[in-house]
Design an enzyme around this catalytic site. Structure first.
Site, PDB file in Angstrom:
ATOM      1  N   ARG A  37     -10.436 -11.532   1.351  1.00  0.00           N
ATOM      2  CA  ARG A  37      -9.350 -10.958   0.547  1.00  0.00           C
ATOM      3  C   ARG A  37      -8.945 -11.924  -0.565  1.00  0.00           C
ATOM      4  O   ARG A  37      -8.668 -11.506  -1.691  1.00  0.00           O
ATOM      5  CB  ARG A  37      -8.143 -10.628   1.429  1.00  0.00           C
ATOM      6  CG  ARG A  37      -8.382  -9.482   2.393  1.00  0.00           C
ATOM      7  CD  ARG A  37      -7.139  -9.132   3.185  1.00  0.00           C
ATOM      8  NE  ARG A  37      -6.183  -8.385   2.395  1.00  0.00           N
ATOM      9  CZ  ARG A  37      -5.007  -7.967   2.854  1.00  0.00           C
ATOM     10  NH1 ARG A  37      -4.648  -8.242   4.096  1.00  0.00           N
ATOM     11  NH2 ARG A  37      -4.190  -7.295   2.080  1.00  0.00           N
ATOM     12  N   GLY A  79      -4.370  -6.789  10.677  1.00  0.00           N
ATOM     13  CA  GLY A  79      -4.043  -7.552   9.479  1.00  0.00           C
ATOM     14  C   GLY A  79      -3.643  -6.682   8.302  1.00  0.00           C
ATOM     15  O   GLY A  79      -3.958  -7.013   7.156  1.00  0.00           O
ATOM     16  N   SER A 110      -1.765   2.364  -8.173  1.00  0.00           N
ATOM     17  CA  SER A 110      -2.852   3.052  -8.891  1.00  0.00           C
ATOM     18  C   SER A 110      -2.305   4.164  -9.777  1.00  0.00           C
ATOM     19  O   SER A 110      -2.779   4.376 -10.903  1.00  0.00           O
ATOM     20  CB  SER A 110      -3.866   3.621  -7.889  1.00  0.00           C
ATOM     21  OG  SER A 110      -4.486   2.589  -7.157  1.00  0.00           O
ATOM     22  N   THR A 111      -1.307   4.870  -9.274  1.00  0.00           N
ATOM     23  CA  THR A 111      -0.681   5.934 -10.065  1.00  0.00           C
ATOM     24  C   THR A 111      -0.041   5.359 -11.322  1.00  0.00           C
ATOM     25  O   THR A 111      -0.195   5.904 -12.431  1.00  0.00           O
ATOM     26  CB  THR A 111       0.380   6.664  -9.230  1.00  0.00           C
ATOM     27  OG1 THR A 111      -0.244   7.238  -8.082  1.00  0.00           O
ATOM     28  CG2 THR A 111       1.053   7.766 -10.039  1.00  0.00           C
ATOM     29  N   ARG A 113     -14.097  -2.636  -5.137  1.00  0.00           N
ATOM     30  CA  ARG A 113     -14.845  -2.809  -3.892  1.00  0.00           C
ATOM     31  C   ARG A 113     -16.017  -1.823  -3.776  1.00  0.00           C
ATOM     32  O   ARG A 113     -16.809  -1.903  -2.832  1.00  0.00           O
ATOM     33  CB  ARG A 113     -13.909  -2.660  -2.689  1.00  0.00           C
ATOM     34  CG  ARG A 113     -13.025  -3.891  -2.470  1.00  0.00           C
ATOM     35  CD  ARG A 113     -12.155  -3.729  -1.244  1.00  0.00           C
ATOM     36  NE  ARG A 113     -11.373  -4.938  -0.950  1.00  0.00           N
ATOM     37  CZ  ARG A 113     -11.807  -5.946  -0.197  1.00  0.00           C
ATOM     38  NH1 ARG A 113     -13.021  -5.900   0.319  1.00  0.00           N
ATOM     39  NH2 ARG A 113     -11.043  -6.984   0.039  1.00  0.00           N
ATOM     40  N   SER A 115       0.848  -1.186   0.000  1.00  0.00           N
ATOM     41  CA  SER A 115       0.000   0.000   0.000  1.00  0.00           C
ATOM     42  C   SER A 115       0.889   1.243   0.000  1.00  0.00           C
ATOM     43  O   SER A 115       1.859   1.336   0.765  1.00  0.00           O
ATOM     44  CB  SER A 115      -0.886  -0.001   1.252  1.00  0.00           C
ATOM     45  OG  SER A 115      -1.673   1.167   1.312  1.00  0.00           O
ATOM     46  N   SER A 163      -2.435  -7.610  -3.467  1.00  0.00           N
ATOM     47  CA  SER A 163      -2.306  -9.058  -3.710  1.00  0.00           C
ATOM     48  C   SER A 163      -1.042  -9.615  -3.056  1.00  0.00           C
ATOM     49  O   SER A 163      -0.090  -9.994  -3.739  1.00  0.00           O
ATOM     50  CB  SER A 163      -2.321  -9.363  -5.216  1.00  0.00           C
ATOM     51  OG  SER A 163      -1.534  -8.483  -5.968  1.00  0.00           O
ATOM     52  N   ASN A 223     -11.606 -11.720  -3.163  1.00  0.00           N
ATOM     53  CA  ASN A 223     -11.440 -10.465  -3.896  1.00  0.00           C
ATOM     54  C   ASN A 223     -10.445 -10.640  -5.042  1.00  0.00           C
ATOM     55  O   ASN A 223     -10.707 -10.228  -6.184  1.00  0.00           O
ATOM     56  CB  ASN A 223     -10.960  -9.378  -2.930  1.00  0.00           C
ATOM     57  CG  ASN A 223     -10.733  -8.040  -3.605  1.00  0.00           C
ATOM     58  OD1 ASN A 223     -11.654  -7.425  -4.110  1.00  0.00           O
ATOM     59  ND2 ASN A 223      -9.486  -7.585  -3.623  1.00  0.00           N
ATOM     60  N   SER A 244       2.764   2.149  -2.560  1.00  0.00           N
ATOM     61  CA  SER A 244       3.906   1.988  -3.470  1.00  0.00           C
ATOM     62  C   SER A 244       3.689   2.690  -4.804  1.00  0.00           C
ATOM     63  O   SER A 244       4.648   2.897  -5.559  1.00  0.00           O
ATOM     64  CB  SER A 244       4.189   0.498  -3.704  1.00  0.00           C
ATOM     65  OG  SER A 244       3.066  -0.149  -4.275  1.00  0.00           O
TER      66      SER A 244
END
Length: 289
Positions: A166, A242, A126-127, A152, A121, A193, A169, A123
């Site tokens: 998860r 978690g 998405s960008t 989601r 998260s 992932s 997902n 890193s």
């Protein structure tokens, strides 16, 4: 076309004079059916109805095997349906279409594939996904992004962040990504992932080399310093349990296709990262049909 040469091949499903469907006779064995006069009962296109009738009669089998026995014929020139059981789905049939993946790829002048971006998260997954989609779009290529947070909001809105959900997902996103690749699109999936097993399961969904794993290898301390959503702060305070990288592991890819990392302590720009992936796609023939 499947033809039964006598009613005996369908067992006793038509024996009761009145069925619970509310009519007296299910079939007329001789005469016109489907617009052609014949001394045989023509079942082409009627098989689903026959299966429903069979299921409605007391004491009748409704398994895939009995359904296949019901209307299979060994006569020359006839064809047979082969029903399958997949997971919890029974009596299902795969329907082929004359327009397939190769035809769609030719239309789009590209090869369908899945670019799976994984990393911690913060890193920049998405960008990177947006930068890559933009650069490919400018070059005339059709893409679609499956972002971990975005899915989601709809497809996976019923899933929580416990271990089982998860995993589900990731599985769902993998299945959707597979469909996009089959449609000829360049699908960009950006999700944490964290577990190798789940990423490998998504890779196994595709039958060829069209799964391209991209490891955004940015150190934890950099991601935590960014903390764009404030999640690391909440995790360190014990308000999120978690959380990957804090109290849940991240399993780094060992044999992925592309690794993106810092150079001399500096992170590459989104455009530079996108160019690295585009170069791989071009060199491996994905940008032409």
């Amino acid at each position: 076309m499947v033809e039964c040469h006598s009613l005996r091949c369908c067992g006793d499903m038509f024996a009761p004079p009145t069925t619970k469907l509310g009519f007296r006779h299910a079939v007329v064995p001789v005469g016109r059916w489907g617009g052609r006069r014949s001394g045989r009962l023509e079942l082409s296109g009627l098989r689903p109805s026959l299966l429903r009738i069979q299921a409605a009669l007391p004491g009748q089998e409704s398994s895939p095997e009995s359904a296949k026995r019901c209307c299979d014929s060994s006569a020359p020139g006839t064809s047979s349906y082969v029903l399958s059981t997949v997971g919890n789905s029974t009596n299902i049939l795969w329907h082929e279409c004359p327009v397939g993946k190769l035809e769609r790829q030719k239309l789009l002048s590209q090869k369908g594939c899945v670019i799976w971006i994984t990393g911690l998260s913060g890193s920049g997954k998405s960008t990177l996904a947006c930068a890559l989609s933009r650069e490919l779009h400018y070059r005339g290529h059709l893409t679609y992004i499956l972002d971990g947070d975005n899915v989601r909001h709809g497809l996976n809105r019923d899933l929580s962040f416990n271990g089982e959900d998860r995993a589900e997902n990731i599985r769902r996103v993998g299945e959707v990504a597979k469909l996009f690749a089959d449609a000829g699109l360049i699908c960009i999936a950006s999700l944490i992932s964290p577990y190798k097993k789940e990423r490998d399961a998504c890779r196994a969904m595709l039958s060829d080399s069209s799964f391209i794993e991209v490891f955004l290898n940015i150190p934890l301390e950099v991601c935590e310093a960014r903390d764009p959503k404030g999640l690391y702060k909440l995790a360190r305070a014990g308000k999120i349990k978690g959380f990957t990288g804090v109290d849940d592991p991240y399993e780094s890819p060992l044999d992925c296709e592309i690794v993106i990392q810092q150079n001399d302590g500096k992170c590459p720009t989104p455009k530079a990262m996108a160019e690295q992936i585009i170069s791989f796609l071009d060199n491996n023939g994905f940008l032409q049909a």
